[in-house]
Design an enzyme around this catalytic site. Sequence first.
Site, PDB file in Angstrom:
ATOM      1  CE1 TYR A 158      -3.549   2.633   0.555  1.00 45.91           C
ATOM      2  CE2 TYR A 158      -2.575   3.059   2.713  1.00 45.91           C
ATOM      3  CZ  TYR A 158      -3.465   3.391   1.708  1.00 45.91           C
ATOM      4  OH  TYR A 158      -4.285   4.482   1.862  1.00 45.91           O
ATOM      5  CE  LYS A 162      -3.233   5.533  -1.735  1.00 44.50           C
ATOM      6  NZ  LYS A 162      -4.270   6.216  -2.545  1.00 44.50           N
ATOM      7  CB  THR A 193     -13.611   6.165   6.252  1.00 42.62           C
ATOM      8  OG1 THR A 193     -12.638   5.106   6.154  1.00 42.62           O
ATOM      9  CG2 THR A 193     -12.937   7.498   5.931  1.00 42.62           C
TER      10      THR A 193
END
Length: 251
Positions: A158, A162, A193
Amino acid sequence: MAEKDLADRTALVTGSTSGIGEATAKQLAGHGAHVIVAGRRQELGDGVVAAIRAAGGKADYVRAELGDAASARELARRALAISGGQVDILVNNAGTAVFGPTAETLEEGWDTTFNTNLKGHFFLVGELAPKMAARGKGVIVNTSTMVGQFAAPGMAVYGATKAALNLLTKSWAAEFGPAGVRVNAVSPGTTRTQKVVGIMGDGLDELGKQAPLGYVADADEIANAIVFLTTDKASYITGAILNVDGGRTAV
């Protein structure tokens, strides 16, 4: 009430059926933009559009997977058709993640993460940025993450996507800036979230305490920064990675 400073513009926001993307879409609509909501889940997209319209805004939904060049080109085609041929603002927010040790990472997870977080964005920019450049103006904002700037165990894949997106941000700023197109990224810290809560659970608040400000952001706090970069108030900002992480990358 938000200033209607984007009233003459169309904004395409990928991954905007929930979380940071949803908050960004609603804020852009509040600033007067016609927002094209893009995401995989029709029922969520329809809900975001309905909420924007109920608040007096203008929005449409396009279903998009955005994991390869073909899907990116199809999204661009449909967005241009809806908007009358002009997308003024592109927010590359769609993203996914695979977490865990390197030795336990499956090729499928690697491919999905890189395709969604990089390939889709790359080819979408390839479709829309030249059209912005031809008009002499346009704005692109990429949603990055703080772990694209420092190492975190279990987040190698991940974080790598990015970190690459951060470099693409600067590359696109250099490529399209001479034609009047601004390209920036927002790098969120820990944000509350539904997806993140599902992954982190009770550990979310502890992670938020690692930042100097000591708490977990909500999606609107991240969206505030994204929307700012789309407006003329940010007219001389391009190639920037704006950290919105409560100071986490400062320590």
